[in-house]
Design a protein around this motif. Sequence first.
Motif, short mmCIF file in Angstrom:
data_model
loop_
_atom_site.label_atom_id
_atom_site.label_comp_id
_atom_site.label_asym_id
_atom_site.label_seq_id
_atom_site.Cartn_x
_atom_site.Cartn_y
_atom_site.Cartn_z
N GLU A 58 0.81 -1.22 0.00
CA GLU A 58 0.00 0.00 0.00
C GLU A 58 0.85 1.28 0.00
O GLU A 58 0.39 2.34 -0.41
N TYR A 59 2.10 1.15 0.50
CA TYR A 59 2.94 2.35 0.68
C TYR A 59 3.77 2.58 -0.59
O TYR A 59 4.84 2.01 -0.78
N SER A 204 -8.43 7.64 -1.22
CA SER A 204 -8.46 6.24 -0.78
C SER A 204 -7.08 5.60 -0.90
O SER A 204 -6.71 4.74 -0.09
N ILE A 205 -6.29 6.00 -1.90
CA ILE A 205 -4.92 5.50 -2.03
C ILE A 205 -4.09 5.97 -0.85
O ILE A 205 -3.30 5.21 -0.27
N GLU A 207 -5.20 6.94 2.16
CA GLU A 207 -5.67 6.33 3.41
C GLU A 207 -5.15 4.91 3.56
O GLU A 207 -4.78 4.48 4.66
N ARG A 208 -5.08 4.16 2.46
CA ARG A 208 -4.52 2.80 2.53
C ARG A 208 -3.02 2.84 2.79
O ARG A 208 -2.48 2.00 3.52
N ASP A 211 -2.64 3.50 6.45
CA ASP A 211 -3.37 2.59 7.33
C ASP A 211 -3.44 1.23 6.64
O ASP A 211 -4.49 0.80 6.17
N ASP A 212 -2.29 0.55 6.59
CA ASP A 212 -2.16 -0.68 5.81
C ASP A 212 -2.94 -1.83 6.43
O ASP A 212 -3.22 -1.84 7.64
N SER A 213 -3.25 -2.82 5.61
CA SER A 213 -4.06 -3.95 6.05
C SER A 213 -3.36 -4.83 7.06
O SER A 213 -4.00 -5.52 7.85
#
Length: 327
Positions: A58-59, A204-205, A207-208, A211-213
């Motif tokens: 995500e990063y 949304s990109i 925020e992910r 705040d990774d899964s």
Amino acid sequence: MAKHPSTAPAKSAPQSAETALTNDVLAGLKKHPKELSPVWFYDELGSFLFDNICELPEYYITRTELQIMHGHALEMAHHIGPDAAVIEFGSGTSLKTRLLLDRLESPLAYVPVDISREHLFTAAGALAKDYPNLHIVPVCADFTQTFELPQFVRQAQRRVVYFPGSTLGNFARSQARELLVRMRDLVGGNGAILIGIDLRKDPSILERAYDDSAGVTAEFNINALRHVNRELGADFDLDAFDHLAVWVEEESRIEMHLVSKRDQVVHLGGDEIRFRRGEHLRTEYCHKYTVESFSELAATAGLAVKRVWMDPNKQFSVQLLEPARLQ
């Protein structure tokens, strides 16, 4: 999000320094809304977690900037020219720096600037082994304040500040302008600035990315409280806060918060800090720019954007700035 070795608190600080750090933290906790400086992310565990964040799917920031450097460092070096002195603010792992140094024509010197002496000299020593013919001159200083360069560096034909990553986004716009002015003054009329700037994109990109899964960024955020507890004797309950990343449209920035799960009291330096259930503690913000909005900011600091390199998806940019010429 960006690493802040330039301003990280000293480990096992002397009493007077500890008091100053405590007062600084208390001042932030008494603001409305409450704030905690992102320098508290970076103890040994925090640095390890940040390195892990940079590898997360995500990063996008680190791998995207590296992609740009791999594709365009030769062109950047051409614009910088020969015999340059490269002055890097916050040297980090120097991976991106090596991509630039490898392509520069007969650079005069490399000057990493960092306030963390141990980190600074370790990184400089590693580079010196691989670049035996390059003058590597570490300067232990806070790059947000005025500092002196060695005389022979000041006499370089061209001085270039290199500021990779997206660290400028962690400064409020007035502070970012002040830092750009310091860079402009440091390089002089014939100098340049090569800087990484993260770009606006779908929230949304962002925020992910923050705040990774896998929850690594959440643990990184909570670790700031762990660090304050250990260094300053606070009693934050680490299980009493949730991590939150939120996009603030009017400020064009992503923010990291810790949200209190319950009414609670935290003790620090003889003070009591009360949190209401649902109250936010802001730990970091990261401004995101458009190419146009950053050009406007640079202009207020007397700088002109000469070249912009972006990835194919236009998520990140590396920009070359020069002092604006008087008309």
